[in-house]
Design a protein around this motif. Structure first.
Motif, short mmCIF file in Angstrom:
data_model
loop_
_atom_site.label_atom_id
_atom_site.label_comp_id
_atom_site.label_asym_id
_atom_site.label_seq_id
_atom_site.Cartn_x
_atom_site.Cartn_y
_atom_site.Cartn_z
N GLU A 282 -13.65 -6.67 -3.28
CA GLU A 282 -13.78 -7.49 -4.49
C GLU A 282 -15.14 -7.28 -5.12
OE1 GLU A 282 -11.64 -11.75 -4.00
OE2 GLU A 282 -13.69 -11.63 -3.28
N ASP B 33 -11.26 -13.50 -0.18
CA ASP B 33 -12.66 -13.87 0.10
C ASP B 33 -12.98 -13.71 1.58
OD1 ASP B 33 -12.60 -14.62 -2.57
OD2 ASP B 33 -12.28 -16.73 -2.13
N ASP C 139 -14.93 -10.21 0.53
CA ASP C 139 -15.57 -11.00 -0.51
C ASP C 139 -16.70 -10.23 -1.19
OD1 ASP C 139 -15.58 -13.88 -1.61
OD2 ASP C 139 -17.71 -13.38 -1.35
N ARG C 140 -16.88 -10.53 -2.47
CA ARG C 140 -17.86 -9.75 -3.22
C ARG C 140 -19.29 -10.00 -2.77
NH1 ARG C 140 -16.62 -13.21 -7.68
NH2 ARG C 140 -18.35 -14.58 -8.17
MG MG Z 1 -14.07 -14.34 -4.38
#
Ligand code: MG
Ligand code: C2E
Ligand code: MG
Ligand code: MG
Length: 283
Positions: A236, A180, A202-203
């Motif tokens: 991600e 993250d 992180d997405r």
């Molecule tokens: Mg995450």
């Protein structure tokens, strides 16, 4: 009337708190029993080489096959496990299960699949953690280089015991990843001085690629920083072809997300026994 309302509101909160406490106690007892009754399972999500689209590794993600409530996710497991102290036992089970599964895949498919496991702060701080990891690797027969441990930024503090554990783990031969990345407050100096091998962007940042210019700028900056520090990068939450296209040409880039596959049970990771390269495509 206002006083009545106030009292009623208080009563409402009070009963809600009691309810929460009861819920928590019930769930933590159920979780202990669930651990003993093998109700915990791991699902695995492929990690893909952005250029070749080959599966290089998987991330193990915890699930709970609850007898009454069906399949529960980490949000319904980890907080209870953290509060009740079960997190160390559960976390160590996750490591054992993931290493055993990765070793089985390597034996069955002859593919050198890597497995990533999420580690919580309390687990990392538990005494002898690095020894436990070494022990589980030996038990499973998985070479250490195929185990990756994912920690969050907030865990990377300038705290001697934690730093020592990270170095011990590196000694054991496993690799360390910051999960993250970009959402916490990591000390960038620590990232340079600690034995960190990979950042997972992180997405939240990947989401805006390629249309949101702020997200593009932030991702580019993270990629540049990782590149100059010699860190590997995983993105991600890759959900679209456009995101893939943007990230495809970055050297060594790995991708994880619903575009390639959701997390799936172990037996769905390889669709065909004879073809290790074909991974489960759920989207
Ligand atoms: Mg995450
Ligand atoms: P994480 O480590 O960042 O794992 C990725 C999460 O993003 C997973 O959620 C995964 O299902 C989800 N995800 C993957 N690709 C996509 C995508 O393309 N779009 C979207 N919207 N989501 C995507 P999951 O399985 O619910 O896990 C949530 C978090 O719970 C994990 O976040 C991790 O922090 C924690 N967790 C999971 N398993 C364990 C465990 O065994 N131990 C510990 N301590 N934490 C765990
Ligand atoms: Mg993770
Ligand atoms: Mg993550």
């Amino acid at each position: 009337a206002a006083k009545d309302r106030g009292r009623r509101t208080y009563a409402f909160y009070e009963s809600e708190m009691t309810e929460n406490a009861t819920h928590y106690m019930t769930r933590s007892l159920e979780l202990r029993r669930g651990l003993e009754n093998n109700e915990l399972v791991l699902h695995y999500q492929p990690q893909i080489d952005a250029k070749t689209e080959q599966m290089i590794g998987v991330e193990a993600l915890l699930r709970w096959n609850h007898p009454k409530h069906g399949l529960l996710g980490p949000m319904e497991i980890i907080p209870i496990a953290e509060q009740s102290g079960l997190i160390v036992e559960i976390g160590n089970w996750v490591i054992r299960e993931a290493c055993t599964q990765a070793r089985t895949w390597q034996d069955e498919f002859g593919e050198k699949i890597r497995v990533a496991v999420n580690v919580s702060a309390r687990q990392m701080q538990s005494s002898g953690f690095a020894d436990t990891v070494q022990h589980e690797l030996a038990l499973s027969g998985l070479p250490a280089e195929f185990l990756e441990l994912e920690v969050t930024e907030s865990m990377i503090q300038d705290e001697d015991a934690m730093i020592q554990t990270l170095h011990d783990l590196r000694e054991v031969g496993v690799s360390l990843t910051i999960d993250d990345f970009g959402t916490g407050y990591s000390c960038l100096r620590s990232i340079k001085s600690l034995p960190i091998k990979r950042l997972k962007i992180d997405r939240a940042f990947i989401k805006g690629i390629p249309d949101n210019s702020d997200d593009v700028a932030l991702v580019d900056a993270m990629l540049a920083m990782a590149g100059s520090l010699g860190l590997q990068v995983t993105a991600e939450g890759v959900e679209t072809r456009q995101q893939h296209a943007y990230l495809r040409n970055i050297d060594g880039m790995e991708l994880q997300g619903f575009l390639f596959s959701k997390p799936v049970p172990a037996d769905e990771i390889f669709v065909r026994k004879d073809s290790a390269a074909k991974f489960h495509k759920s989207v």
